[in-house]
Design a protein around this motif. Structure first.
Motif, PDB file in Angstrom:
ATOM      1  N   GLN A 337     -48.299 -70.429  50.476  1.00 28.70           N
ATOM      2  CA  GLN A 337     -47.872 -69.209  51.154  1.00 28.70           C
ATOM      3  C   GLN A 337     -47.140 -69.566  52.437  1.00 28.70           C
ATOM      4  OE1 GLN A 337     -50.869 -66.046  51.823  1.00 28.70           O
ATOM      5  NE2 GLN A 337     -50.200 -66.094  53.965  1.00 28.70           N
ATOM      6  N   ALA A 338     -46.003 -68.897  52.672  1.00 28.97           N
ATOM      7  CA  ALA A 338     -45.240 -69.120  53.891  1.00 28.97           C
ATOM      8  C   ALA A 338     -46.063 -68.665  55.096  1.00 28.97           C
ATOM      9  CB  ALA A 338     -43.920 -68.362  53.842  1.00 28.97           C
ATOM     10  N   LEU A 339     -46.005 -69.433  56.161  1.00 32.85           N
ATOM     11  CA  LEU A 339     -46.791 -69.093  57.343  1.00 32.85           C
ATOM     12  C   LEU A 339     -46.325 -67.762  57.922  1.00 32.85           C
ATOM     13  CD1 LEU A 339     -47.086 -72.520  59.227  1.00 32.85           C
ATOM     14  CD2 LEU A 339     -48.534 -71.554  57.425  1.00 32.85           C
ATOM     15  N   GLY A 340     -47.277 -66.862  58.114  1.00 35.37           N
ATOM     16  CA  GLY A 340     -46.958 -65.584  58.733  1.00 35.37           C
ATOM     17  C   GLY A 340     -46.613 -64.458  57.785  1.00 35.37           C
ATOM     18  N   ASP A 341     -46.633 -64.703  56.476  1.00 31.32           N
ATOM     19  CA  ASP A 341     -46.314 -63.622  55.533  1.00 31.32           C
ATOM     20  C   ASP A 341     -47.070 -63.861  54.227  1.00 31.32           C
ATOM     21  OD1 ASP A 341     -45.149 -61.760  53.718  1.00 31.32           O
ATOM     22  OD2 ASP A 341     -43.339 -61.708  54.943  1.00 31.32           O
ATOM     23  N   GLU A 342     -48.022 -63.000  53.944  1.00 31.52           N
ATOM     24  CA  GLU A 342     -48.862 -63.169  52.758  1.00 31.52           C
ATOM     25  C   GLU A 342     -48.151 -62.849  51.458  1.00 31.52           C
ATOM     26  OE1 GLU A 342     -50.878 -58.684  52.937  1.00 31.52           O
ATOM     27  OE2 GLU A 342     -52.114 -60.492  53.219  1.00 31.52           O
ATOM     28  N   ASN A 343     -46.929 -62.308  51.531  1.00 36.65           N
ATOM     29  CA  ASN A 343     -46.197 -61.935  50.321  1.00 36.65           C
ATOM     30  C   ASN A 343     -45.071 -62.899  49.970  1.00 36.65           C
ATOM     31  OD1 ASN A 343     -47.671 -59.431  49.973  1.00 36.65           O
ATOM     32  ND2 ASN A 343     -46.514 -58.656  51.719  1.00 36.65           N
ATOM     33  N   VAL A 344     -44.875 -63.927  50.769  1.00 35.61           N
ATOM     34  CA  VAL A 344     -43.781 -64.877  50.551  1.00 35.61           C
ATOM     35  C   VAL A 344     -44.368 -66.266  50.303  1.00 35.61           C
ATOM     36  CG1 VAL A 344     -41.705 -65.930  51.506  1.00 35.61           C
ATOM     37  CG2 VAL A 344     -42.229 -63.540  52.018  1.00 35.61           C
ATOM     38  N   ARG A 383     -53.691 -62.560  42.858  1.00 38.60           N
ATOM     39  CA  ARG A 383     -53.185 -61.400  43.603  1.00 38.60           C
ATOM     40  C   ARG A 383     -53.307 -60.117  42.783  1.00 38.60           C
ATOM     41  NH1 ARG A 383     -49.939 -62.133  48.059  1.00 38.60           N
ATOM     42  NH2 ARG A 383     -48.465 -60.480  47.482  1.00 38.60           N
ATOM     43  N   LEU A 384     -53.115 -60.218  41.478  1.00 33.59           N
ATOM     44  CA  LEU A 384     -53.255 -59.035  40.628  1.00 33.59           C
ATOM     45  C   LEU A 384     -54.689 -58.518  40.625  1.00 33.59           C
ATOM     46  CD1 LEU A 384     -51.086 -60.073  37.533  1.00 33.59           C
ATOM     47  CD2 LEU A 384     -50.495 -58.405  39.306  1.00 33.59           C
ATOM     48  N   GLU A 385     -55.638 -59.432  40.754  1.00 32.73           N
ATOM     49  CA  GLU A 385     -57.051 -59.060  40.733  1.00 32.73           C
ATOM     50  C   GLU A 385     -57.610 -58.811  42.127  1.00 32.73           C
ATOM     51  OE1 GLU A 385     -58.514 -58.407  37.973  1.00 32.73           O
ATOM     52  OE2 GLU A 385     -56.799 -59.101  36.753  1.00 32.73           O
ATOM     53  N   GLY A 386     -56.763 -58.934  43.145  1.00 35.56           N
ATOM     54  CA  GLY A 386     -57.234 -58.731  44.508  1.00 35.56           C
ATOM     55  C   GLY A 386     -58.113 -59.841  45.024  1.00 35.56           C
ATOM     56  N   GLN A 387     -57.958 -61.036  44.463  1.00 36.47           N
ATOM     57  CA  GLN A 387     -58.775 -62.178  44.855  1.00 36.47           C
ATOM     58  C   GLN A 387     -58.015 -63.099  45.806  1.00 36.47           C
ATOM     59  OE1 GLN A 387     -59.891 -64.045  41.169  1.00 36.47           O
ATOM     60  NE2 GLN A 387     -61.131 -62.312  40.469  1.00 36.47           N
TER      61      GLN A 387
END
Length: 464
Positions: A337-344, A383-387
């Motif tokens: 995961q890119a530092l500072g962004d949980e979606n990238v 991520r799909l399971e919220g884990q």
């Protein structure tokens, strides 16, 4: 408003400042089926990006996930084999994967274009328009939304701002560059054969700058290919005497990132082939007529290949605030995961990943991208399971170097040394593993059998 011209890559700030209204006007509207699905956008269709898109498409593409692959090219060639395309040992047209057809078969979408910026707050990427060879626009600029963004744009050669390198040397970052070099090589042989007078000092001389795996393997491939070309009735010149290849390395030895015994074995074989190796000296300038080494030495050369050092593409710098290292790679944590962004996220050569207990980032190898693509499938599932996303664990399976038909050397897990036919088979199996990930087992086996049967009917080297 600024016009985006063919081949132009804008820095994100310029795109957002000058084309914001244009981009906002044409967002790509999701289909009704996609509105309830998790949107995964993968930027870059290299080894890691294509394998990830394929795996996600097979596993989730029909139901829970909308998978989109964005790449500026229309076809994919496995980058570790670009030196074979350059030498003519491999055909870019016959061995390429066409993204459009492949996407349809494996349940993901393909979008052509350069990503020139992102808006992390809105979770959008900006894709520049694409043009044909005449400069006419094919696809307009677009905005694509994402829930998970994976950057897999790979790396490009780093010329360290050496004077003349960008203009007079050819890098082997893309199939287009490799094909261009191959044509120059063939033209050089034909030109020399047509001259009945004495050749100039630079003719039939190739300088390869950078003695990493690409440079070393290319030197051996060129030795084989240029002599193969010369054997096809180009008999006006003694090619065995006049074809010259020089390998230049700024470090103390060739293959600096690999075990020393591989470097020694490779250097010994290359010298037996007549390849001149110059280590411990830097290229100070590249000109139309050759390469300057250090302060006084000049090596005449008709062909110059630049394979010294890598960096991630420049557009990653300051990509909406994401942290990068000194060679533009996105800094990621142990989950990628890119530092500072949980979606990238970032994988492959464009990711700077220092795992716990290590001091240096993971090496920019095909096996790294392959393992990270596997890991990202697990991350998407979590991520799909919220884990919580699992941590990436890298395993070094060793190194292999193939010097055309002359020899292959390897160093496997536990320091086991291999060479000869076994090493050659293992080297080719790496490509087969990539093909299996991209096409599946059945097609890979079928293509392999077909290739074996047709091997003797094909020329040993591309001649046009």
């Amino acid at each position: 408003m600024q016009i985006i011209t063919p081949g132009m890559r804008l820095v994100p700030e310029a795109v957002l400042a000058n084309n914001a209204a244009l981009f906002r006007a044409i967002p790509e509207t999701p289909s009704h089926a996609d509105r309830s699905r998790h949107r995964v956008v993968i930027v870059g269709g290299g080894a890691g990006g294509l394998e990830l898109a394929t795996r996600l498409g097979r596993k989730f593409g029909k139901r829970r996930v909308s998978v989109t692959l964005v790449d500026r090219n229309r076809t994919h060639i496995w980058k570790p084999l670009l030196h074979e395309v350059a030498s003519g040992a491999l055909s870019a047209s016959n061995d390429a994967v066409e993204y459009i057809g492949h996407a349809s078969r494996h349940h993901y979408r393909y979008r052509i274009g350069d990503v020139v910026g992102i808006d992390r707050a809105k979770r959008q990427i900006f894709v520049a328009p694409s043009f044909d060879d005449e400069g006419r626009q094919i696809i307009p600029p677009r905005v694509l939304g994402y829930d998970t963004l994976v950057l897999a744009v790979g790396s490009v050669s780093n010329d360290f701002d050496t004077p003349g390198a960008a203009r007079h040397a050819i890098a082997l970052d893309t199939a287009t560059q490799a094909v261009r070099f191959n044509k120059r090589m063939i033209d050089a042989c034909l030109r020399a054969n047509a001259q009945y007078e004495q050749l100039s000092p630079s003719q039939l001389h190739c300088v390869i700058v950078g003695a990493g795996a690409t440079g070393v393997e290319l030197a051996a491939e060129l030795h084989r290919s240029m002599r193969e070309i010369a054997s096809h009735n180009l008999d006006n010149i003694d090619f065995k005497r006049l074809i010259r290849i020089t390998l230049v390395e700024a470090g103390p030895r060739i293959l600096p990132a690999l075990p020393e015994h591989l470097a020694r074995a490779s250097a010994h074989l290359l010298r037996d082939l007549g390849v001149q190796i110059r280590c411990g000296i830097k290229v100070t300038e590249v000109t139309e007529g050759g390469v300057s080494l250090g302060e006084k030495l000049f090596v005449p050369a008709e062909l110059v290949v630049w394979s010294a050092g890598i960096k991630a593409p420049d557009f990653l710098k300051k990509l909406d605030g994401l942290e990068t290292d000194r060679i533009n790679r996105l800094v990621v944590d142990e989950t990628l995961q890119a530092l500072g962004d949980e979606n990238v996220f970032a994988i492959g050569d464009c990711a700077s990943c220092v795992l716990p207990g290590s001091e240096a980032p993971l090496p920019p190898r095909a096996q790294t991208a392959h393992q990270q693509a596997d890991h990202m499938v697990k991350v998407i599932a979590a991520r799909l399971e919220g884990q919580v996303a699992p941590a990436f664990r890298y395993r070094d399976y060793g190194s292999l170097v193939s010097l055309a038909d002359y020899g292959t050397f390897g160093n496997l897990i536990g320091g086991l040394k291999v060479e000869g036919l076994l090493a050659r088979l293992m080297y080719r199996s790496l490509y087969k593993m990539h093909l299996k990930a991209v096409h599946g087992t059945f097609k890979t086996v079928l293509d392999t059998v077909t290739g074996i049967l047709s091997h003797r009917t094909k020329p040993r080297v591309k001649l046009h």
